[in-house]
Design an enzyme around this catalytic site. Structure first.
Site, PDB file in Angstrom:
ATOM      1  CE  LYS A  85       0.266   4.475   4.974  1.00 17.10           C
ATOM      2  NZ  LYS A  85       1.240   4.192   3.908  1.00 17.10           N
ATOM      3  CB  SER A 160       1.355   0.307   3.740  1.00 14.19           C
ATOM      4  OG  SER A 160       1.892   1.579   3.404  1.00 14.19           O
ATOM      5  CB  SER A 184       2.409   2.515   0.347  1.00 16.92           C
ATOM      6  OG  SER A 184       2.853   1.269   0.804  1.00 16.92           O
TER       7      SER A 184
HETATM    8  N1  GLN Z   1       5.287  -2.923  -0.128  1.00 21.30           N
HETATM    9  C1  GLN Z   1       6.412  -2.185   0.268  1.00 21.30           C
HETATM   10  C2  GLN Z   1       6.923  -2.625   1.592  1.00 21.30           C
HETATM   11  O1  GLN Z   1       6.270  -3.382   2.216  1.00 21.30           O
HETATM   12  C3  GLN Z   1       6.138  -0.721   0.238  1.00 21.30           C
HETATM   13  C4  GLN Z   1       5.309  -0.177   1.289  1.00 21.30           C
HETATM   14  C5  GLN Z   1       5.170   1.287   1.135  1.00 21.30           C
HETATM   15  O2  GLN Z   1       5.257   1.843   0.034  1.00 21.30           O
HETATM   16  N2  GLN Z   1       5.020   1.947   2.276  1.00 21.30           N
HETATM   17  O3  GLN Z   1       7.973  -2.250   2.006  1.00 21.30           O
END
Ligand code: GLN
Length: 483
Positions: A85, A160, A184
């Site tokens: 990532k 994400s 994520s």
């Molecule tokens: N959907 C969550 C956010 O937008 C988590 C994203 C993540 O786990 N990095 O904050």
């Protein structure tokens, strides 16, 4: 798809088998890499899982082959092609967090997880796409274009870590690393039909992970099988002097758990065993019930439990996270990192840099975070949210005295269409409804493929008490085998 020499179907290998074949000389690391690079060539124009495919992967694979030829016994991950990532630093490579702010930023050192994987001989294929600074659930907030779900190109892969999930699902890498602040690794895993895991907070070092919300962030594996996730977790976990929030010693439970003796709790705030539907898609509900029946059939006890504080999880998360985001992202001022724009004076430089560098969602979080931390509102929002977070932790402690694992769907519905929610932040935030509690409390959690809804995958999520990752892996493997 088949290795020419031995007619081995490379797409079906797990890490342990691939390791065996490489060690015995039946498949080379080079061949394995060629297979994945071939898939990238074939599919990447449709999927866009990567922001960059590295040019030096063959060199790394050949180093592994040379050592094997010389008779060295290699670690399990040697020669395994992985996607990383784009918020995890690899020395000398760009690391952008999918933001214009860091578009040309080159990592000056290796993240601890990368150092550990390099020591194992893993081969890095490239940087995978993500929502900007890991904020989002669809990769639509990437500054460099959306990733498509391999199961339906009109749909999002989740986020994400959507690039990592799509790359694994499309066989554009053997396995990947993601990061998980509220789901994520797990939510995109569920959308793409793979395994995604979030370790206990403090089990894996965050050193070299571009910070989003530091009291939640964890790096985790995204893989085709549960055992692969376990192997990667074992390789990356552990105390790190560079991250003082890593747990000291080895708190991980190593007890052989007799899985059939375990009790699974199903929280009624998420999912009713019978009756009342909490807004969960019908197929997701069916597949979750089927999963519960499978566990029941294997002799596990199922118990409905109540976690009263769960209904506040999203609210708590979306107060504390923006607060941490606004503070963590204040370092991007055009002086120290990445993009730098000139204004009329110093303040002008900051404003211009941040205006050009950050996308809408990142800006929204910074505004929210600055607001909830401001003197007049701190107690009413941030302070209360922290108290509520503690109550939730107590709630989990209590329930984990009654049951060994908590089960729920990973997400309320399968992958949604690209563009469907992008203009509605609340809808996006509600995607985290089942996943964010694990980050708020710090417990480990895994998402496992639970079946299909039409042609789209669905997932179930298991949460275990702190440092009981072992339980998740054992149950996960059992479920996989009996699906
Ligand atoms: N959907 C969550 C956010 O937008 C988590 C994203 C993540 O786990 N990095 O904050």
């Amino acid at each position: 798809m088949f290795c020419k020499m031995t007619k081995i179907n490379l797409s079906k290998l797990n890490i342990r088998k691939a390791h065996e074949l490489m060690q015995n000389g039946e498949v080379s690391a080079r061949e394995l890499l060629s297979f994945y690079l071939g898939n990238i060539k074939k599919h990447e124009k449709n999927i866009h899982a990567y922001l960059e495919v590295f040019g030096d992967a063959f060199e790394k694979a050949e180093e592994v082959d040379k050592k094997i030829k010389a008779g060295e016994e290699m670690p399990l991950l040697a020669g395994i092609p992985m996607g990383i990532k784009d918020n995890i630093l690899i020395e000398g490579k760009k690391c952008s967090a999918a933001s214009k702010m860091l578009e040309d930023f080159v990592a000056p050192y290796d993240a601890t997880v990368i150092k550990k994987l390099k020591n194992e001989g893993a081969v890095f294929l490239g940087r995978t796409n993500m929502d900007e600074f890991a904020m989002g659930v669809s990769t639509e907030h990437s500054a460099f274009g959306v990733t498509k779900n391999p199961h339906d190109l009109e749909r999002v892969p989740g986020g994400s870590s959507g690039g990592s999930a799509a790359a694994v699902a499309q066989q554009e890498c053997f396995a990947a690393l993601g990061s998980d602040t509220a789901g994520s690794t797990r939510q995109p895993a569920s959308f793409c039909g793979i395994v995604g895991m979030k370790p206990t907070y403090g089990a894996v070092s965050r050193y070299g992970l571009i910070a989003m919300a530091s009291s939640f962030d964890q790096i985790g594996p995204m893989t085709k099988t549960v055992e692969d996730a376990e192997i990667i977790f074992d390789a990356i976990k552990g105390t790190d002097p560079m991250d003082s929030t890593t747990s000291v010693g080895d708190p991980m439970s190593h007890s052989e758990c007799v899985t059939s003796d375990l009790t699974i709790g199903v929280p009624k705030e998420f999912f009713f065993l019978d009756g009342e539907n909490k807004g969960v898609d019908k197929d997701v509900e069916e597949n979750t019930k089927r999963a519960i029946d499978i566990f029941k059939g294997l002799g596990l006890k199922i118990k409905q439990v109540s976690l009263e504080t769960l209904k506040y999880a999203v609210e708590i998360y979306y107060i504390i996270t923006p607060a941490e985001v606004s503070s963590n992202l204040s370092r991007y001022d055009g002086v120290r990192y990445g993009l730098s724009k000139n204004g009329d004076d110093v303040l002008g430089d900051y404003l211009k840099t941040r205006e050009k560098g950050f996308g809408d969602e990142v800006r929204r979080r910074i505004l929210l975070g600055t607001y909830v931390l401001s003197a007049g509102y701190y107690d009413a929002y941030y302070g209360r949210a922290q108290k509520a977070r503690n109550l939730m932790k107590n709630d989990f402690e209590k329930v984990f005295r009654e049951v060994d694992v908590i089960l729920s769907p990973t997400t309320p519905s399968p992958a949604f269409k690209i563009g469907e929610k992008v203009d509605d932040p609340i809808k996006m935030y509600l995607e985290d409804i089942f996943t964010c509690a694990a980050n708020l409390t710090g417990v480990p959690s895994i998402s496992l493929p639970s079946g299909l809804s039409g042609n789209l995958p669905t997932g179930i999520q298991l949460m275990a008490p702190w440092f009981e990752e072992n339980r998740l892996f054992e149950l996960g493997k059992l479920f996989e085998k009996n699906q």
